[in-house]
Design a protein around this motif. Structure first.
Motif, mmCIF file in Angstrom:
data_model
loop_
_atom_site.group_PDB
_atom_site.id
_atom_site.type_symbol
_atom_site.label_atom_id
_atom_site.label_comp_id
_atom_site.label_asym_id
_atom_site.label_seq_id
_atom_site.Cartn_x
_atom_site.Cartn_y
_atom_site.Cartn_z
ATOM 1 N N ALA A 1 20.368 15.806 -29.788
ATOM 2 C CA ALA A 1 20.194 14.449 -30.317
ATOM 3 C C ALA A 1 20.179 14.465 -31.845
ATOM 4 C CB ALA A 1 18.910 13.840 -29.774
ATOM 5 N N ALA A 2 19.527 15.460 -32.444
ATOM 6 C CA ALA A 2 19.467 15.557 -33.902
ATOM 7 C C ALA A 2 20.856 15.782 -34.492
ATOM 8 C CB ALA A 2 18.533 16.693 -34.315
ATOM 9 N N GLU A 3 21.675 16.608 -33.822
ATOM 10 C CA GLU A 3 23.040 16.857 -34.305
ATOM 11 C C GLU A 3 23.878 15.578 -34.251
ATOM 12 O OE1 GLU A 3 24.694 20.034 -32.063
ATOM 13 O OE2 GLU A 3 23.198 21.506 -32.724
ATOM 14 N N LEU A 4 23.731 14.821 -33.166
ATOM 15 C CA LEU A 4 24.479 13.565 -33.063
ATOM 16 C C LEU A 4 24.006 12.563 -34.108
ATOM 17 C CD1 LEU A 4 26.495 11.719 -31.657
ATOM 18 C CD2 LEU A 4 24.754 11.208 -29.928
ATOM 19 N N ALA A 5 22.703 12.488 -34.305
ATOM 20 C CA ALA A 5 22.155 11.541 -35.289
ATOM 21 C C ALA A 5 22.605 11.889 -36.704
ATOM 22 C CB ALA A 5 20.630 11.548 -35.212
ATOM 23 N N ALA A 6 22.748 13.180 -37.005
ATOM 24 C CA ALA A 6 23.179 13.600 -38.340
ATOM 25 C C ALA A 6 24.598 13.150 -38.646
ATOM 26 C CB ALA A 6 23.064 15.116 -38.461
ATOM 27 N N ARG A 7 25.417 12.943 -37.619
ATOM 28 C CA ARG A 7 26.812 12.509 -37.800
ATOM 29 C C ARG A 7 26.958 10.999 -37.668
ATOM 30 N NH1 ARG A 7 27.373 16.370 -33.677
ATOM 31 N NH2 ARG A 7 28.214 14.774 -32.262
ATOM 32 N N TRP A 8 25.853 10.294 -37.440
ATOM 33 C CA TRP A 8 25.962 8.887 -37.068
ATOM 34 C C TRP A 8 26.557 8.015 -38.167
ATOM 35 C CZ3 TRP A 8 25.101 7.594 -32.108
ATOM 36 C CH2 TRP A 8 25.253 6.240 -31.788
ATOM 37 N N THR A 9 26.065 8.158 -39.372
ATOM 38 C CA THR A 9 26.537 7.299 -40.461
ATOM 39 C C THR A 9 28.037 7.434 -40.649
ATOM 40 O OG1 THR A 9 24.389 7.454 -41.569
ATOM 41 C CG2 THR A 9 26.261 6.732 -42.896
ATOM 42 N N ALA A 10 28.532 8.664 -40.547
ATOM 43 C CA ALA A 10 29.973 8.893 -40.713
ATOM 44 C C ALA A 10 30.781 8.287 -39.564
ATOM 45 C CB ALA A 10 30.247 10.393 -40.807
ATOM 46 N N SER A 11 30.167 8.134 -38.401
ATOM 47 C CA SER A 11 30.900 7.602 -37.247
ATOM 48 C C SER A 11 31.205 6.122 -37.392
ATOM 49 C CB SER A 11 30.089 7.826 -35.962
ATOM 50 O OG SER A 11 28.968 6.935 -35.908
ATOM 51 N N GLY A 12 30.382 5.403 -38.144
ATOM 52 C CA GLY A 12 30.585 3.969 -38.313
ATOM 53 C C GLY A 12 30.166 3.131 -37.131
ATOM 54 N N LEU A 13 29.526 3.714 -36.136
ATOM 55 C CA LEU A 13 29.116 2.973 -34.940
ATOM 56 C C LEU A 13 27.941 2.055 -35.264
ATOM 57 C CD1 LEU A 13 29.273 5.825 -32.271
ATOM 58 C CD2 LEU A 13 30.980 4.047 -32.713
ATOM 59 N N ASP A 14 27.981 0.834 -34.722
ATOM 60 C CA ASP A 14 26.877 -0.101 -34.972
ATOM 61 C C ASP A 14 26.086 -0.434 -33.708
ATOM 62 O OD1 ASP A 14 28.580 -1.780 -33.598
ATOM 63 O OD2 ASP A 14 28.899 -3.189 -35.245
ATOM 64 N N ALA A 15 26.378 0.255 -32.601
ATOM 65 C CA ALA A 15 25.634 0.031 -31.354
ATOM 66 C C ALA A 15 25.852 1.214 -30.425
ATOM 67 C CB ALA A 15 26.087 -1.256 -30.679
ATOM 68 N N VAL A 16 24.922 1.389 -29.484
ATOM 69 C CA VAL A 16 25.075 2.460 -28.495
ATOM 70 C C VAL A 16 24.430 2.049 -27.180
ATOM 71 C CG1 VAL A 16 22.983 3.645 -29.335
ATOM 72 C CG2 VAL A 16 24.678 4.911 -27.990
ATOM 73 N N PHE A 17 25.180 2.268 -26.103
ATOM 74 C CA PHE A 17 24.614 2.208 -24.758
ATOM 75 C C PHE A 17 24.346 3.657 -24.377
ATOM 76 C CE2 PHE A 17 25.744 2.192 -20.019
ATOM 77 C CZ PHE A 17 24.432 1.995 -19.645
ATOM 78 N N ALA A 18 23.066 3.999 -24.220
ATOM 79 C CA ALA A 18 22.655 5.405 -24.148
ATOM 80 C C ALA A 18 22.529 5.937 -22.721
ATOM 81 C CB ALA A 18 21.344 5.602 -24.906
ATOM 82 N N TYR A 19 23.279 5.397 -21.779
ATOM 83 C CA TYR A 19 23.316 5.811 -20.371
ATOM 84 C C TYR A 19 22.074 5.362 -19.621
ATOM 85 C CZ TYR A 19 23.087 8.593 -16.135
ATOM 86 O OH TYR A 19 22.947 8.979 -14.822
ATOM 87 N N ASN A 20 20.883 5.789 -20.065
ATOM 88 C CA ASN A 20 19.646 5.294 -19.448
ATOM 89 C C ASN A 20 18.526 5.316 -20.487
ATOM 90 O OD1 ASN A 20 18.648 7.911 -19.596
ATOM 91 N ND2 ASN A 20 18.676 8.286 -17.401
ATOM 92 N N ASP A 21 17.346 4.897 -20.090
ATOM 93 C CA ASP A 21 16.230 4.794 -21.041
ATOM 94 C C ASP A 21 15.812 6.152 -21.594
ATOM 95 O OD1 ASP A 21 16.237 2.102 -20.590
ATOM 96 O OD2 ASP A 21 14.333 2.020 -19.517
ATOM 97 N N GLU A 22 15.884 7.185 -20.765
ATOM 98 C CA GLU A 22 15.453 8.500 -21.232
ATOM 99 C C GLU A 22 16.348 9.012 -22.356
ATOM 100 O OE1 GLU A 22 13.505 10.896 -17.675
ATOM 101 O OE2 GLU A 22 15.319 9.873 -17.010
ATOM 102 N N TYR A 23 17.650 8.875 -22.190
ATOM 103 C CA TYR A 23 18.566 9.279 -23.262
ATOM 104 C C TYR A 23 18.440 8.352 -24.464
ATOM 105 C CZ TYR A 23 20.903 12.822 -20.482
ATOM 106 O OH TYR A 23 21.169 13.955 -19.761
#
Length: 337
Positions: free
Chosen positions: A234-256
């Protein structure tokens, strides 16, 4: 004062229970087998149960199966994929409801066995019914189970299997709800988490397809986000988030969703100002987060209804297989989106 010595046999029988309760052996049988065809008063039922407890008597399952012509065992193969709190609650309700109908529920760990090979292992136990979660069982496996004496085979998954009753779980609808909600909130660059854990693709892929269908013909884009259920991933994905330009996420379920939200916040990403987040399952923990987690509330089939389906099939094994579409989905909007 006279004392009376009562000798309790090493292996108490239904006759012993009948003598202690002051009823006939037939009444003991009716009470302990939950026979509904004979009216027996609650007072008598209590006396029989109390006598059985005092003597330590339990019915002989094998003898009862011989009399009935079949066992009362319902086999539930343990899911081969991780299951969350929502599904666990459903299983508990189902087991309770089957117990009330005098079935013995046995969970079977079939690690390393799949599909029709697993069905042969299940058949060795001679269950009267088998409830199969997920995909993998085929028509040949259903035939093996029925030849071994299973009167009911019920699948819980995305599609039908010839010869089996089916509860169709429409996971596309879960993704469709999430995608439509994020689009309505003005989000156009939407990520969809795909869990890295083996086996979950049977649920995650239909949810992804549902998001795509909800956004078809719009100006929104969908990006797949593989994610293992670890803080490091999760930390690795979050570190790339700003560069991705994504403004929303459906995270599969509440735990994710909770895992990813924490990582995004650690990176200074604001929720929902920078990124809207929505999960699924409507877990209590999601309401305790700050901001509170938006989610897709999932309505699983009633354990009582499924237990009654099993009982109908056991009583009428030659009936036409029933097919029910279940898994209702609706969005609960909170602060995270």
């Amino acid at each position: 004062m006279r004392s009376v010595m009562v000798q309790i046999p090493n292996t108490p029988t239904s006759a012993d229970v009948a003598r202690l309760a002051g009823v006939s052996r037939a009444t003991v049988s009716y009470v302990l087998n939950n026979t509904s065809a004979v009216r027996i008063s609650e007072a008598t039922r209590r006396r029989v149960h109390e006598a059985a407890r005092e003597l330590g008597y339990v019915p002989h399952a094998a003898a009862r199966s011989l009399r009935a012509g079949h066992s009362r065992m319902v086999l539930m193969p343990a899911p081969a994929v991780p299951v969350g709190p929502l599904y666990s609650r459903f299983l508990n309700e189902l087991q309770w409801a089957l117990g009330r109908l005098d079935y013995t529920v046995v969970q079977y760990g079939s690690v390393g066995l799949e599909g029709d090979e697993a069905a042969r292992a299940w058949a060795e136990l001679r269950p009267v019914a088998v409830l199969v979660p997920g995909a993998g069982l085929g028509p040949q496996g259903v035939a093996v189970l029925k030849r071994s004496g299973a009167r009911a085979v019920v699948t819980l998954g995305p599609g039908r299997v010839e010869g089996a009753h089916a509860l169709l779980m429409d996971h596309d609808a879960v993704g469709h709800c999430a995608g439509a909600h994020l689009y309505a909130r003005g989000r156009r660059r939407i990520g969809v988490v795909l869990p890295g854990e083996p086996g979950l693709e049977v649920y995650s892929r239909p949810r992804l397809a549902g998001v795509r269908e909800a956004l078809r013909g719009t100006d929104a884009t969908v990006t797949e986000l593989p994610l293992a259920y670890t803080e490091e991933a999760a930390a690795e994905l979050a570190a790339r988030w700003t560069a991705s330009g994504l403004d929303a996420v459906f995270a599969y379920n509440d735990e994710y969703a909770m895992l990813l939200m924490r990582a995004l916040q650690d990176e200074g990403v604001r929720i929902p100002e920078d990124v809207a987040v929505i999960g699924a399952d409507d877990l209590v923990l999601g309401r305790l987060l700050r901001p509170r987690l938006s989610t897709v509330h999932i309505e699983l089939p009633s354990g009582q209804d499924l237990a009654e389906l099993v009982d109908r099939a056991v009583r009428d094994p030659g009936g036409e297989p029933e097919v029910h579409t279940v898994l209702g989905a609706s969005v609960i909007r909170r602060e995270s989106s």
